[in-house]
Design a protein around this motif. Structure first.
Motif, PDB file in Angstrom:
ATOM      1  N   THR A   1       0.845  -1.188   0.000  1.00 42.83           N
ATOM      2  CA  THR A   1       0.000   0.000   0.000  1.00 42.83           C
ATOM      3  C   THR A   1       0.881   1.238   0.000  1.00 42.83           C
ATOM      4  O   THR A   1       1.589   1.493   0.967  1.00 42.83           O
ATOM      5  CB  THR A   1      -0.913   0.032   1.248  1.00 42.83           C
ATOM      6  N   ARG A   2       0.803   2.013  -1.081  1.00 43.42           N
ATOM      7  CA  ARG A   2       1.644   3.200  -1.139  1.00 43.42           C
ATOM      8  C   ARG A   2       0.936   4.334  -1.876  1.00 43.42           C
ATOM      9  O   ARG A   2       0.278   4.111  -2.884  1.00 43.42           O
ATOM     10  CB  ARG A   2       2.958   2.898  -1.861  1.00 43.42           C
ATOM     11  N   ILE A   3       1.097   5.522  -1.345  1.00 43.24           N
ATOM     12  CA  ILE A   3       0.690   6.740  -2.026  1.00 43.24           C
ATOM     13  C   ILE A   3       1.922   7.624  -2.081  1.00 43.24           C
ATOM     14  O   ILE A   3       2.511   7.972  -1.047  1.00 43.24           O
ATOM     15  CB  ILE A   3      -0.462   7.453  -1.301  1.00 43.24           C
ATOM     16  N   LEU A   4       2.339   7.981  -3.282  1.00 44.17           N
ATOM     17  CA  LEU A   4       3.539   8.784  -3.492  1.00 44.17           C
ATOM     18  C   LEU A   4       3.118  10.200  -3.877  1.00 44.17           C
ATOM     19  O   LEU A   4       2.231  10.388  -4.710  1.00 44.17           O
ATOM     20  CB  LEU A   4       4.407   8.171  -4.596  1.00 44.17           C
ATOM     21  N   THR A   5       3.784  11.196  -3.276  1.00 40.63           N
ATOM     22  CA  THR A   5       3.368  12.577  -3.517  1.00 40.63           C
ATOM     23  C   THR A   5       4.551  13.520  -3.679  1.00 40.63           C
ATOM     24  O   THR A   5       5.647  13.266  -3.166  1.00 40.63           O
ATOM     25  CB  THR A   5       2.500  13.108  -2.365  1.00 40.63           C
ATOM     26  N   THR A   6       4.302  14.601  -4.420  1.00 40.58           N
ATOM     27  CA  THR A   6       5.163  15.774  -4.425  1.00 40.58           C
ATOM     28  C   THR A   6       4.232  16.980  -4.266  1.00 40.58           C
ATOM     29  O   THR A   6       3.034  16.816  -4.016  1.00 40.58           O
ATOM     30  CB  THR A   6       5.966  15.918  -5.736  1.00 40.58           C
ATOM     31  N   LYS A   7       4.788  18.146  -4.462  1.00 41.50           N
ATOM     32  CA  LYS A   7       3.981  19.359  -4.340  1.00 41.50           C
ATOM     33  C   LYS A   7       2.800  19.340  -5.303  1.00 41.50           C
ATOM     34  O   LYS A   7       1.695  19.782  -4.974  1.00 41.50           O
ATOM     35  CB  LYS A   7       4.854  20.583  -4.609  1.00 41.50           C
ATOM     36  N   HIS A   8       3.010  18.825  -6.508  1.00 38.18           N
ATOM     37  CA  HIS A   8       1.970  18.874  -7.539  1.00 38.18           C
ATOM     38  C   HIS A   8       1.327  17.524  -7.853  1.00 38.18           C
ATOM     39  O   HIS A   8       0.221  17.483  -8.375  1.00 38.18           O
ATOM     40  CB  HIS A   8       2.560  19.426  -8.850  1.00 38.18           C
ATOM     41  N   ILE A   9       2.019  16.433  -7.553  1.00 34.66           N
ATOM     42  CA  ILE A   9       1.589  15.119  -8.031  1.00 34.66           C
ATOM     43  C   ILE A   9       1.243  14.194  -6.864  1.00 34.66           C
ATOM     44  O   ILE A   9       1.968  14.135  -5.878  1.00 34.66           O
ATOM     45  CB  ILE A   9       2.701  14.463  -8.874  1.00 34.66           C
TER      46      ILE A   9
ATOM     47  N   ARG B   1       5.469  13.739 -19.777  1.00 33.34           N
ATOM     48  CA  ARG B   1       5.454  15.198 -19.598  1.00 33.34           C
ATOM     49  C   ARG B   1       4.183  15.813 -20.155  1.00 33.34           C
ATOM     50  O   ARG B   1       3.565  16.688 -19.536  1.00 33.34           O
ATOM     51  CB  ARG B   1       6.681  15.813 -20.280  1.00 33.34           C
ATOM     52  N   GLN B   2       3.784  15.351 -21.327  1.00 32.91           N
ATOM     53  CA  GLN B   2       2.575  15.892 -21.956  1.00 32.91           C
ATOM     54  C   GLN B   2       1.351  15.625 -21.093  1.00 32.91           C
ATOM     55  O   GLN B   2       0.506  16.508 -20.910  1.00 32.91           O
ATOM     56  CB  GLN B   2       2.394  15.272 -23.343  1.00 32.91           C
ATOM     57  N   LYS B   3       1.265  14.445 -20.536  1.00 30.12           N
ATOM     58  CA  LYS B   3       0.093  14.109 -19.731  1.00 30.12           C
ATOM     59  C   LYS B   3       0.099  14.836 -18.389  1.00 30.12           C
ATOM     60  O   LYS B   3      -0.974  15.166 -17.849  1.00 30.12           O
ATOM     61  CB  LYS B   3       0.023  12.594 -19.519  1.00 30.12           C
ATOM     62  N   LEU B   4       1.285  15.078 -17.847  1.00 25.68           N
ATOM     63  CA  LEU B   4       1.364  15.827 -16.592  1.00 25.68           C
ATOM     64  C   LEU B   4       0.995  17.285 -16.800  1.00 25.68           C
ATOM     65  O   LEU B   4       0.649  17.990 -15.845  1.00 25.68           O
ATOM     66  CB  LEU B   4       2.767  15.723 -15.994  1.00 25.68           C
ATOM     67  N   GLY B   5       1.082  17.758 -18.043  1.00 26.72           N
ATOM     68  CA  GLY B   5       0.649  19.114 -18.359  1.00 26.72           C
ATOM     69  C   GLY B   5       1.667  20.189 -18.073  1.00 26.72           C
ATOM     70  O   GLY B   5       1.381  21.379 -18.236  1.00 26.72           O
ATOM     71  N   ASP B   6       2.864  19.797 -17.631  1.00 26.82           N
ATOM     72  CA  ASP B   6       3.912  20.777 -17.318  1.00 26.82           C
ATOM     73  C   ASP B   6       5.261  20.097 -17.543  1.00 26.82           C
ATOM     74  O   ASP B   6       5.686  19.271 -16.727  1.00 26.82           O
ATOM     75  CB  ASP B   6       3.778  21.253 -15.873  1.00 26.82           C
TER      76      ASP B   6
ATOM     77  N   ASP C   1      -2.133  18.525  -9.314  1.00 29.54           N
ATOM     78  CA  ASP C   1      -2.823  19.684  -8.735  1.00 29.54           C
ATOM     79  C   ASP C   1      -4.300  19.361  -8.479  1.00 29.54           C
ATOM     80  O   ASP C   1      -5.199  20.176  -8.725  1.00 29.54           O
ATOM     81  CB  ASP C   1      -2.688  20.918  -9.637  1.00 29.54           C
ATOM     82  N   GLY C   2      -4.538  18.133  -8.017  1.00 31.35           N
ATOM     83  CA  GLY C   2      -5.888  17.726  -7.651  1.00 31.35           C
ATOM     84  C   GLY C   2      -6.741  17.219  -8.793  1.00 31.35           C
ATOM     85  O   GLY C   2      -7.848  16.729  -8.565  1.00 31.35           O
ATOM     86  N   GLN C   3      -6.246  17.320 -10.026  1.00 32.61           N
ATOM     87  CA  GLN C   3      -7.004  16.886 -11.183  1.00 32.61           C
ATOM     88  C   GLN C   3      -6.523  15.510 -11.644  1.00 32.61           C
ATOM     89  O   GLN C   3      -5.321  15.292 -11.823  1.00 32.61           O
ATOM     90  CB  GLN C   3      -6.874  17.897 -12.331  1.00 32.61           C
ATOM     91  N   LYS C   4      -7.460  14.596 -11.860  1.00 33.20           N
ATOM     92  CA  LYS C   4      -7.103  13.246 -12.277  1.00 33.20           C
ATOM     93  C   LYS C   4      -6.638  13.231 -13.726  1.00 33.20           C
ATOM     94  O   LYS C   4      -7.241  13.868 -14.590  1.00 33.20           O
ATOM     95  CB  LYS C   4      -8.305  12.317 -12.109  1.00 33.20           C
ATOM     96  N   ILE C   5      -5.552  12.509 -13.986  1.00 36.72           N
ATOM     97  CA  ILE C   5      -5.092  12.309 -15.357  1.00 36.72           C
ATOM     98  C   ILE C   5      -4.980  10.808 -15.616  1.00 36.72           C
ATOM     99  O   ILE C   5      -4.796  10.022 -14.685  1.00 36.72           O
ATOM    100  CB  ILE C   5      -3.738  12.999 -15.636  1.00 36.72           C
ATOM    101  N   GLU C   6      -5.116  10.421 -16.863  1.00 41.90           N
ATOM    102  CA  GLU C   6      -5.078   9.011 -17.231  1.00 41.90           C
ATOM    103  C   GLU C   6      -3.676   8.631 -17.699  1.00 41.90           C
ATOM    104  O   GLU C   6      -3.162   9.207 -18.657  1.00 41.90           O
ATOM    105  CB  GLU C   6      -6.094   8.719 -18.332  1.00 41.90           C
ATOM    106  N   LEU C   7      -3.072   7.661 -17.020  1.00 41.72           N
ATOM    107  CA  LEU C   7      -1.767   7.145 -17.409  1.00 41.72           C
ATOM    108  C   LEU C   7      -1.870   5.654 -17.683  1.00 41.72           C
ATOM    109  O   LEU C   7      -2.681   4.965 -17.059  1.00 41.72           O
ATOM    110  CB  LEU C   7      -0.727   7.387 -16.301  1.00 41.72           C
TER     111      LEU C   7
END
Length: 226
Positions: A129-137, A204-209, A149-155
């Motif tokens: 069980t793991r949740i990995l985080t940074t400031k934005h992800i 990078r494209q999917k992360l939006g930045d 930034d709180g918005q779900k993206i599809e990977l």
């Protein structure tokens, strides 16, 4: 950072393995005998024991049996991987019957060893069980959900593996070779530098930045706090 106890009495081999594993950001403790390994195990909690069979004061089989017989909760028991020159079928079977996750015979290829160590570590309770985080992800590995930034993206599953590798490095550089291992493990396909570049570009494209993944020239990639 995964903590590994390396039990190996050949110092030349041990130093080479230490360098290889520490380069992958593992915390390595070395024991050159069964006695020294017992002392380490009494003092520290390890995620994995990388264990030779032939030791000056006993055998790796005996130490593995001790670990399997201990009345420890599952979360306290390290995974065991044998790394030994003893390649008889009977020895391999014995090692696996003692509860080892894997049995690797010497000589071995470094890339293969790293992949099999990684596979064994993924089976440890702490990594279920793991949740990995940074400031934005935020990456929830349980459900395969990625938020930027709180918005779900599809990977894709492979993109999640690459992103998890970068997140686990916690801002440190992840080499292109290590990312090639991730892609090869997940896809079983031929991997080269161009393959890594393509997947990083897509991610990078999917992360939006594009600034979230920094290219470190001639080395690899790292996540930024931008």
């Amino acid at each position: 950072m995964a903590r590994i106890l390396l039990v190996e009495d050949n110092l030349l081999t041990a130093r080479g393995l230490e360098y290889l594993l520490e380069r992958e950001k593992y915390d390595i403790h070395l024991a050159i005998s069964v006695t020294a390994a017992r002392a380490e195990l009494e003092q520290e909690k390890f995620d994995l024991v990388l264990l030779d069979v032939s030791l000056p004061d006993g055998t790796g089989f005996g130490l593995a049996r001790e670990l399997s017989d201990q009345s420890l909760p599952a979360e306290r028991k390290p995974a065991i991987v044998f790394l030994t020159a003893k390649d008889d079928e009977a020895d391999v079977v014995r090692g696996l019957e003692l509860g080892a996750e894997d049995y690797i015979t010497k000589p071995f290829h470094n890339r293969e060893l790293l992949l099999r160590v990684k596979k064994a570590l993924r089976k440890t309770p702490e990594n279920i069980t793991r949740i990995l985080t940074t400031k934005h992800i935020t990456l929830n590995l349980d459900i395969g959900e990625t938020l930027v930034d709180g918005q779900k993206i599809e990977l894709t599953a492979l993109e999640i593996k690459i992103l998890a590798c970068l997140l686990e490095a916690n801002g440190a550089i992840v080499t292109r070779e290590r990312l090639m291992d991730e892609i090869w493990t997940a896809s079983g396909s031929v991997v080269n530098d161009n393959t890594v570049s393509v997947y990083i570009k897509r991610l990078r494209q999917k992360l939006g930045d594009v600034s979230l993944i920094e290219t470190v020239k001639n080395m690899g990639y790292k996540l930024t706090n931008a």
